[in-house]
Design an enzyme around this catalytic site. Structure first.
Site, mmCIF file in Angstrom:
data_model
loop_
_atom_site.group_PDB
_atom_site.id
_atom_site.type_symbol
_atom_site.label_atom_id
_atom_site.label_comp_id
_atom_site.label_asym_id
_atom_site.label_seq_id
_atom_site.Cartn_x
_atom_site.Cartn_y
_atom_site.Cartn_z
ATOM 1 N N GLU A 349 5.628 0.033 13.563
ATOM 2 C CA GLU A 349 4.719 0.367 14.655
ATOM 3 C C GLU A 349 5.326 1.447 15.540
ATOM 4 O O GLU A 349 4.668 2.425 15.904
ATOM 5 C CB GLU A 349 4.406 -0.879 15.482
ATOM 6 C CG GLU A 349 3.542 -0.607 16.702
ATOM 7 C CD GLU A 349 2.216 -0.004 16.318
ATOM 8 O OE1 GLU A 349 1.855 1.036 16.896
ATOM 9 O OE2 GLU A 349 1.545 -0.547 15.424
ATOM 10 N N ASP A 353 3.877 5.330 16.087
ATOM 11 C CA ASP A 353 3.479 5.850 17.393
ATOM 12 C C ASP A 353 4.246 7.118 17.753
ATOM 13 O O ASP A 353 3.663 8.106 18.218
ATOM 14 C CB ASP A 353 3.714 4.785 18.465
ATOM 15 C CG ASP A 353 2.803 3.582 18.307
ATOM 16 O OD1 ASP A 353 1.832 3.666 17.539
ATOM 17 O OD2 ASP A 353 3.069 2.547 18.949
ATOM 18 N N SER A 627 -3.502 1.804 15.501
ATOM 19 C CA SER A 627 -2.184 2.168 16.045
ATOM 20 C C SER A 627 -1.903 3.641 15.829
ATOM 21 O O SER A 627 -1.067 4.223 16.532
ATOM 22 C CB SER A 627 -1.080 1.351 15.369
ATOM 23 O OG SER A 627 -1.018 0.056 15.896
#
Length: 791
Positions: A349, A353, A627
């Site tokens: 994650e 990002d 995401s």
């Protein structure tokens, strides 16, 4: 509200302005080297008398409703938490007065109004606390009471809206009149309070609740179950996955819908640059230079992953930076533990990002702001608040002396499952960020009409939840919720029109903007159903059920959207064509690419386990999810910020949503009256040629209606789930599709949850954007001065 004739005139003026600027792009779009920071904030006077006026006694208490998490009803067993167990860094959520809350909302509205003297006059954390927090004498009363109960008060935040404190389970039980238990839910054990908390009646006017009595944390909003490792194949002109992909769906061949047989299409930064109209401003120096984007995380990454990504895609030339931080309070005990890779491993994650915010804004300063959910020795939670380290990282950043310009958050859970104290704290945190000029972007979720089921199927917990909910982390009116789209070319059979026949992996193969549909991997995807020759999504689902009785096809993976059951609709969200006829804050606001039906289009990550190599000789990781969408939009905002600052105005814009809706109303029309012709012109289905002068690409076909499941033995009904059948190997469940009706008897365009439509929709919000046109329109909105002569 702007009259419809005036709105049409504004659109034609805007369209002409975009065309004129693009015709003279080098001079008009050039970004200067100096980024103007925030101007000196205006003072805000909100005097108020203390609200703690009675004697504080533990013998006279009042219960605070909805401070007990609903999920514990699913537990199969429970046991008391040991009295000696330490509960670290609980957050006492303070309750601003109604008058100060109204004053805060009034100021923020003026901060976004170009005609107001308070326009873009941002506050510091201290000014926010002095103006809108709890008064000092009331805070002193609360901290004295906490200390008297045996708690250690670690930190009173500058916002004067929360207090960090630590104590034992016995102290929590005694002070708040509840019991901390360990619950077994499925195969996991979780900490939670057994009932609603109570506090002294004298303190109730200033106490909203306590964050941290439950240790359930939401998952990251990317499709972990569908994250794949793949290797580039010259013969296939695509990535070959380590997981075999079926070429059949039900009884029908996908054919053109899967042009890369047993392969995948991995999008790279230049694909997004082409699709979302970034190239023109990038060529003129608008790369996010001088702007800081913080991605808030509960996990870390290896910094060389980012360097590898930047090198692989030739982004180093733009001068962006990377910094890994663990944001701590400015004083008192540190509540931010380092989720180090050595202890906890690397977080996909976090990598996603950081790398994809850079992909859009390669000149920006990327801050990975991470706080662990757990202690360094993994002995227990470092903070048990619902959103764990992500909340701690975000609130510490927003209350710091030096703050980022933009925050991206890719975590979430439905409002039904989030306790009222946590929801209040989240909303106030994002309001504070807005008042300080920070633009916040939050992923709306990856499971269609209910974001709580990422990686699974929407089902009933038996405690009143429905198939429709909204991400509690994103429903504040002071952040921008970002949903997910899919590229329509594969299902439409138009890939050759939009992608080069021989992909160039580093340079990208997208030729232009590609028509978008809502991201939906389920059989509720009506575009996929039509492409495969089915009469409806229900017919598609029934055929899949017949050919796959084990139910392997079942999924709720799709871009999330839905109405809030907590937050009211802000005025700016009402003023758009086809705004939902409700009183709720609705999601999403905007959308960008998140994933694909069939998993054939993803984005590339460069990770420590699977680094990118110049010749693509080693496998890489391919990932999907909203995401991805949120950090990419944060990157677009960095371009806007730099582009605004190049004209001598403050870079920071605060919450982007009010401006985005104002600009969209010029293209789509307002809530009443006949919409302008541009509503049709800006339809995403028109592709690049039709939308070249549009700020927004209006996604108008498809849905994020996905599968849902009801238990029938015993009966556990799920509102908003239309039942279409029962699988042969699922004797205790029946399967359905999500609807907007609580008790549906039919399923179709009028009630699917939710269908795309012209204007705004629960599937994609306002749609995606052309970044160049957005910057031009944004500059006009803030009355930016004309361009100076290029240096």
């Amino acid at each position: 509200m702007m009259g419809i004739s005036s709105m049409r005139q504004r659109y034609f003026i805007l369209s002409a302005a975009i065309s004129a600027v693009l015709a003279n792009a080098p001079g008009a779009l050039l970004a200067q080297s100096v980024v103007t920071r925030n101007v000196t904030p205006l003072s805000v006077s909100t005097p108020e008398a203390p609200r703690v006026t009675q004697t504080i006694t533990n013998a006279n208490v009042v219960t605070i409703q909805k401070t007990h998490p609903a999920f514990v009803a699913q537990a199969t067993s429970s046991a008391p938490l040991a009295d000696t167990a330490t509960m670290n860094h609980l957050q006492l959520v303070l309750k601003p007065s109604a008058s100060r809350t109204a004053a805060m909302e009034s100021l923020i509205s003026n901060q976004h109004n170009p005609t107001s003297a308070q326009f873009h006059q941002w506050l510091t954390p201290q000014q926010f606390g002095d103006s809108f927090g709890v008064v000092d004498s009331d805070i002193a009363a609360v901290t004295s009471w906490l200390t008297a109960q045996g708690f250690v008060v670690n930190y009173v935040y500058p916002n004067k809206a929360q207090i960090d404190f630590t104590g034992t389970a016995a102290q929590v039980s005694q002070a708040f009149h509840t019991r901390e238990n360990i619950y077994t839910i499925g195969s996991e054990k979780h900490l939670a309070n057994a009932g609603d908390i109570s506090v002294p009646t004298a303190l109730r006017p200033v106490i909203e609740g306590v964050m941290g009595l439950s240790d359930v944390h939401p998952t990251a909003l990317h499709t972990k179950s569908k994250s794949q490792v793949a290797k580039w194949s010259k013969s296939e002109n695509g990535f070959v996955s380590n997981t075999s992909t079926n070429s059949m769906v039900g009884s029908k061949s996908i054919g053109q819908a899967m042009p890369f047989t047993n392969g995948m299409r991995g999008l790279v930064p230049n694909d997004m640059v082409t699709m979302y109209g970034i190239r023109t401003i990038r060529n003129n120096g608008v790369v996010g230079k001088g702007i800081t984007i913080a991605v808030v995380e509960s996990g870390d990454m290896v910094p060389t992953d980012w360097s590898n990504f930047v090198s692989q895609f030739n982004l180093a030339q733009y001068g962006g930076t990377f910094n890994l931080i663990n944001p701590a309070p400015s004083s008192g005990a540190n509540n931010c533990n380092d989720p180090s890779v050595a202890t906890f491993g690397e977080s996909d994650e976090t990598i996603l990002d950081a790398e994809w915010a850079t992909a859009i804004a390669p000149g920006a300063n990327i801050e990975v702001a991470s706080c662990s959910d757990y202690n360094a020795d993994q002995s227990g939670p470092s903070s048990t608040n619902f959103f764990g380290g992500v909340f701690i990282a975000a609130t510490n950043l927003i209350n710091a002396n030096t703050r980022p310009d933009i925050i991206s958050a890719s975590y979430g859970f439905g409002e039904f499952f989030v306790d009222s104290s946590s929801k209040t704290a989240i909303d106030l945190m994002w309001a504070q960020a807005d008042a300080e000029g920070i633009s916040v972007f939050v992923s709306t979720g990856d499971s269609g009409s209910n974001p709580s089921f990422n990686g699974g199927i929407i089902y009933s917990t038996g405690q009143g939840n429905a198939a429709v909910d909204a991400n509690a982390f994103a429903t504040s009116p002071h952040d921008t919720g970002v949903g997910g789209t899919d590229l329509a070319d594969i299902l439409d059979g138009t890939t050759s029109q939009y992608f080069a026949p021989t992909p160039s992996v580093v340079g990208g193969s997208a030729l232009s903007y590609v028509p978008e549909i809502p991201w939906n991997t389920s059989c509720g995807n009506g575009v996929a159903a039509t492409s495969l020759g089915y009469s409806s999504a229900v017919a598609f689902c029934l055929d899949l059920m017949k050919h796959d009785p084990r139910g392997n096809y079942q999924t709720s993976e799709a871009g999330s959207g839905g109405p809030s059951s907590v937050d009211a609709k802000p005025a700016w969200q009402r003023q758009i064509y086809n705004a939902a006829n409700d009183q709720s804050r609705d999601l999403p606001d905007v959308s960008l690419f998140a994933g694909s039906y069939g998993g054939y289009t993803s984005v590339i990550l460069c990770t420590a386990n699977y680094p990118c190599t110049p010749d693509w000789s080693t496998p890489v990781e391919l990932v999907e999810g909203t995401s991805l969408s949120a950090p990419m939009f944060a990157g677009i905002q960095a371009l806007v910020d730099q582009g605004i600052a190049a004209r001598g105005l403050p870079a920071d814009q605060g919450n982007a949503a009010p401006t985005l809706y104002a600009l969209a109303a010029e293209e789509y029309g307002g809530a009443i009256g006949t919409p302008p012709a541009s509503l049709s012109t800006c339809n995403a289905n028109n592709g690049a040629a039709g939308t070249s002068s549009c700020v927004f690409h209006n996604v108008t076909r498809g849905s994020n209606s996905t599968q849902c499941e009801e238990f029938i033995s015993p009966l556990v009904a799920l509102p908003n789930c239309y039942i279409y059948g029962q699988g042969a190997e699922s004797p205790y469940t029946v399967l359905g599709l999500t609807t907007s009706d609580a008790s549906p008897t039919t399923y179709g365009p009028s009630n699917k949850a939710f269908g795309a439509q012209p204007g705004w929709s629960f599937t994609s919000g306002l749609g995606s954007v052309n970044a160049t046109n957005l910057l031009i329109a944004w500059r006009a909105f803030v009355h930016a001065p004309a361009a100076t002569v290029a240096p």
